[in-house]
Enzyme design. Structure first.
Site, PDB file in Angstrom:
ATOM      1  N   VAL A  12       0.835  -1.200   0.000  1.00  0.00           N
ATOM      2  CA  VAL A  12       0.000   0.000   0.000  1.00  0.00           C
ATOM      3  C   VAL A  12       0.877   1.261   0.000  1.00  0.00           C
ATOM      4  O   VAL A  12       0.644   2.207  -0.763  1.00  0.00           O
ATOM      5  CB  VAL A  12      -0.965   0.004   1.212  1.00  0.00           C
ATOM      6  CG1 VAL A  12      -1.797   1.275   1.247  1.00  0.00           C
ATOM      7  CG2 VAL A  12      -1.876  -1.223   1.176  1.00  0.00           C
ATOM      8  N   THR A  84       1.481   0.654   7.888  1.00  0.00           N
ATOM      9  CA  THR A  84       2.135  -0.554   8.395  1.00  0.00           C
ATOM     10  C   THR A  84       1.019  -1.494   8.874  1.00  0.00           C
ATOM     11  O   THR A  84      -0.165  -1.164   8.803  1.00  0.00           O
ATOM     12  CB  THR A  84       3.034  -0.244   9.608  1.00  0.00           C
ATOM     13  OG1 THR A  84       2.208   0.019  10.756  1.00  0.00           O
ATOM     14  CG2 THR A  84       3.931   0.961   9.367  1.00  0.00           C
ATOM     15  N   LYS A 107      -5.382  -1.130  10.895  1.00  0.00           N
ATOM     16  CA  LYS A 107      -6.523  -1.242  11.821  1.00  0.00           C
ATOM     17  C   LYS A 107      -6.106  -1.303  13.289  1.00  0.00           C
ATOM     18  O   LYS A 107      -6.872  -0.934  14.178  1.00  0.00           O
ATOM     19  CB  LYS A 107      -7.318  -2.529  11.524  1.00  0.00           C
ATOM     20  CG  LYS A 107      -8.014  -2.564  10.194  1.00  0.00           C
ATOM     21  CD  LYS A 107      -8.700  -3.902   9.954  1.00  0.00           C
ATOM     22  CE  LYS A 107      -7.790  -4.943   9.377  1.00  0.00           C
ATOM     23  NZ  LYS A 107      -7.270  -4.783   8.052  1.00  0.00           N
ATOM     24  N   GLU A 129     -10.380   5.745   6.398  1.00  0.00           N
ATOM     25  CA  GLU A 129     -11.270   5.138   5.401  1.00  0.00           C
ATOM     26  C   GLU A 129     -10.795   3.755   4.950  1.00  0.00           C
ATOM     27  O   GLU A 129     -11.589   2.831   4.784  1.00  0.00           O
ATOM     28  CB  GLU A 129     -11.363   6.059   4.169  1.00  0.00           C
ATOM     29  CG  GLU A 129     -12.356   5.624   3.122  1.00  0.00           C
ATOM     30  CD  GLU A 129     -13.789   5.634   3.660  1.00  0.00           C
ATOM     31  OE1 GLU A 129     -14.353   6.708   3.789  1.00  0.00           O
ATOM     32  OE2 GLU A 129     -14.322   4.548   3.953  1.00  0.00           O
ATOM     33  N   VAL A 132     -11.570  -0.257   6.459  1.00  0.00           N
ATOM     34  CA  VAL A 132     -12.739  -1.121   6.222  1.00  0.00           C
ATOM     35  C   VAL A 132     -13.145  -0.982   4.755  1.00  0.00           C
ATOM     36  O   VAL A 132     -13.460   0.124   4.305  1.00  0.00           O
ATOM     37  CB  VAL A 132     -13.942  -0.723   7.116  1.00  0.00           C
ATOM     38  CG1 VAL A 132     -15.116  -1.677   6.885  1.00  0.00           C
ATOM     39  CG2 VAL A 132     -13.554  -0.693   8.585  1.00  0.00           C
ATOM     40  N   GLY A 187      -3.774 -16.275  -4.368  1.00  0.00           N
ATOM     41  CA  GLY A 187      -3.094 -15.296  -3.512  1.00  0.00           C
ATOM     42  C   GLY A 187      -4.058 -14.460  -2.678  1.00  0.00           C
ATOM     43  O   GLY A 187      -3.704 -13.377  -2.204  1.00  0.00           O
ATOM     44  N   ASP A 201     -10.160 -10.877  11.366  1.00  0.00           N
ATOM     45  CA  ASP A 201      -9.931  -9.663  10.573  1.00  0.00           C
ATOM     46  C   ASP A 201     -11.263  -8.942  10.332  1.00  0.00           C
ATOM     47  O   ASP A 201     -11.345  -7.711  10.429  1.00  0.00           O
ATOM     48  CB  ASP A 201      -9.254 -10.030   9.250  1.00  0.00           C
ATOM     49  CG  ASP A 201      -8.869  -8.787   8.477  1.00  0.00           C
ATOM     50  OD1 ASP A 201      -8.138  -7.955   9.042  1.00  0.00           O
ATOM     51  OD2 ASP A 201      -9.331  -8.622   7.324  1.00  0.00           O
ATOM     52  N   LYS A 205     -12.694  -5.093  11.710  1.00  0.00           N
ATOM     53  CA  LYS A 205     -13.407  -4.100  10.887  1.00  0.00           C
ATOM     54  C   LYS A 205     -14.768  -3.783  11.506  1.00  0.00           C
ATOM     55  O   LYS A 205     -15.187  -2.625  11.545  1.00  0.00           O
ATOM     56  CB  LYS A 205     -13.568  -4.629   9.459  1.00  0.00           C
ATOM     57  CG  LYS A 205     -12.234  -4.754   8.737  1.00  0.00           C
ATOM     58  CD  LYS A 205     -12.370  -5.474   7.416  1.00  0.00           C
ATOM     59  CE  LYS A 205     -10.998  -5.622   6.758  1.00  0.00           C
ATOM     60  NZ  LYS A 205     -10.997  -6.520   5.612  1.00  0.00           N
ATOM     61  N   GLY A 319      -6.746  -4.765  -2.210  1.00  0.00           N
ATOM     62  CA  GLY A 319      -5.882  -4.473  -3.357  1.00  0.00           C
ATOM     63  C   GLY A 319      -5.173  -3.166  -3.120  1.00  0.00           C
ATOM     64  O   GLY A 319      -5.745  -2.224  -2.569  1.00  0.00           O
TER      65      GLY A 319
END
Ligand code: NAP
Length: 336
Positions: A12, A84, A107, A129, A132, A187, A201, A205, A319
């Site tokens: 990211v 991170t 998160k 933003e 989630v 993947g 996970d 969220k 992504g």
């Protein structure tokens, strides 16, 4: 103009640098960027296109966040960007005390005990933003709804690309073990697929959304039932778990048949209502959530105004491109 102090240069973080470069805005300037080993700092501005970023390994720099903060000093209009996956909040607290703004894709700082994380919620200096639904405008929409005086009654959502893919494949006729193997091959899963399958996970969220709409919940207040019971497989090597995932095929085959017989589908859902529940649910096949396919995410928001038909936000929920874009939009919201 804002001065960026960015922690994290992975999928990211790297993409964010590219998107800021492409935007070529005089309103955004990098003053620090770093990974877990090294940081590059120049309060007169880093030329990331000109090699400063590529030379991240140059000597004389530091990865220690407090040293980074010291070097940035009392510069104005700083935005700390956390891309991170670190389990930390200390830099964020220090950033706020210095009057800096914060943008998070991470998160973890948001899901600590409420007494610790609450400073990051209902705070105009903090945006998150991308935590989630990646770049989907879920948090911005919820904030707008609340600010306008409307009341959020409940949120139902699918917030895991991996679990969305697996449940879709189950209804396409694949066995659980085949669907899991295919998700790994593409993947979509974490290196240890149990990190997706245990539902935690999604729970993080859901906790962020629940806190955002005013509930002072902690993780232990949530009822989380993973797609599989992690405790049962905790001691297995990833390879062994994948092998014995065949043992779960029969159980999932029965579940799929049961829901299909009543025109429903299985979805791994976060429900934020009177209570926050995260589990495999049977959903009307014709509903928006029921029609969701593959890795896409979806949030159905029911409010006083959107009561019969909920407001629906849907699209890619992971992504690097869409996630970095969500982070960039948050940064731009701080540009005066
Ligand atoms: N990828 C997605 O689609 C997506 C979607 C939504 C949200 N997110 C969230 O975005 C965050 C980043 O994801 P990613 O996929 O980019 O992860 P990643 O590729 O693993 O990158 C993480 C980066 O953080 C750095 N880092 C670790 N500890 C650090 C420290 N103490 N100080 C400074 N940098 C440190 C790592 O440095 P080293 O390389 O030196 O370890 C690496 O550059 C995660 O919290 C993730 O949950 C990701």
């Amino acid at each position: 103009m804002v001065n960026i102090v960015q922690f994290g240069v992975g999928n990211v973080g790297n993409e964010l640098v590219n998107q800021v470069g492409e935007l070529n805005s005089a309103e955004i300037r990098y003053v620090s960027i770093g990974n877990s080993k090294i940081s590059k700092i120049d309060i007169r501005g880093l030329d990331l296109g000109g090699g400063d970023f590529q030379n991240l390994a140059a000597p004389g720099t530091t990865a220690d966040w407090s040293k980074v903060f010291d070097k940035v000093g009392d510069l104005d209009n700083v935005v700390m960007v956390d891309v991170t996956a670190q389990d930390w909040i200390e830099p964020h607290l220090e950033a706020l005390s210095r009057g800096w703004k914060i943008v998070l894709a991470n998160k973890k700082p948001l899901v600590k005990e409420w007494s610790v994380s609450k400073v990051l919620f209902n705070n105009n200096d903090v945006r998150f933003e991308a935590t989630v639904g990646a770049g989907l405008p879920i948090i911005q929409t919820l904030k707008g709804i609340i600010e306008s005086g409307d009341e959020v009654k409940e949120i139902n959502g699918a917030f895991s690309g991996t679990l969305g893919y697996i449940t879709t494949e189950l209804h396409e006729g694949k066995s659980f073990s085949e669907a899991l193997a295919s998700a790994i091959k593409k993947g979509y899963t974490e290196p240890n697929p149990l990190d997706d399958l245990d539902g935690m996970d999604v729970a993080r969220k859901a906790l962020i959304l629940s806190r955002l709409i005013g509930r002072e919940e902690n993780m232990e207040d949530l009822k989380v039932n993973g797609l599989v019971n992690r405790r049962k497989y905790e001691n297995l090597e990833t390879r062994e778990f994948i092998k014995i995932s065949k043992d779960l095929d029969g159980e999932f085959k029965v579940k799929v048949k049961d829901v299909e017989d009543s025109n429903k589908v299985l979805k791994f859902v976060a429900h934020i209502g009177k209570k926050t529940l995260i589990n495999l649910s049977s959903i009307e096949a014709k509903s928006s959530l029921g029609q969701l396919k593959g890795v896409n995410n979806l949030a159905e928001i029911t409010t006083s105004h959107y009561s019969d038909d909920p407001l629906v936000i849907s699209g890619p929920g992971a992504g690097k491109e869409v996630t970095a874009n969500g982070v960039l939009r948050d940064i731009l919201s701080f540009v005066q």
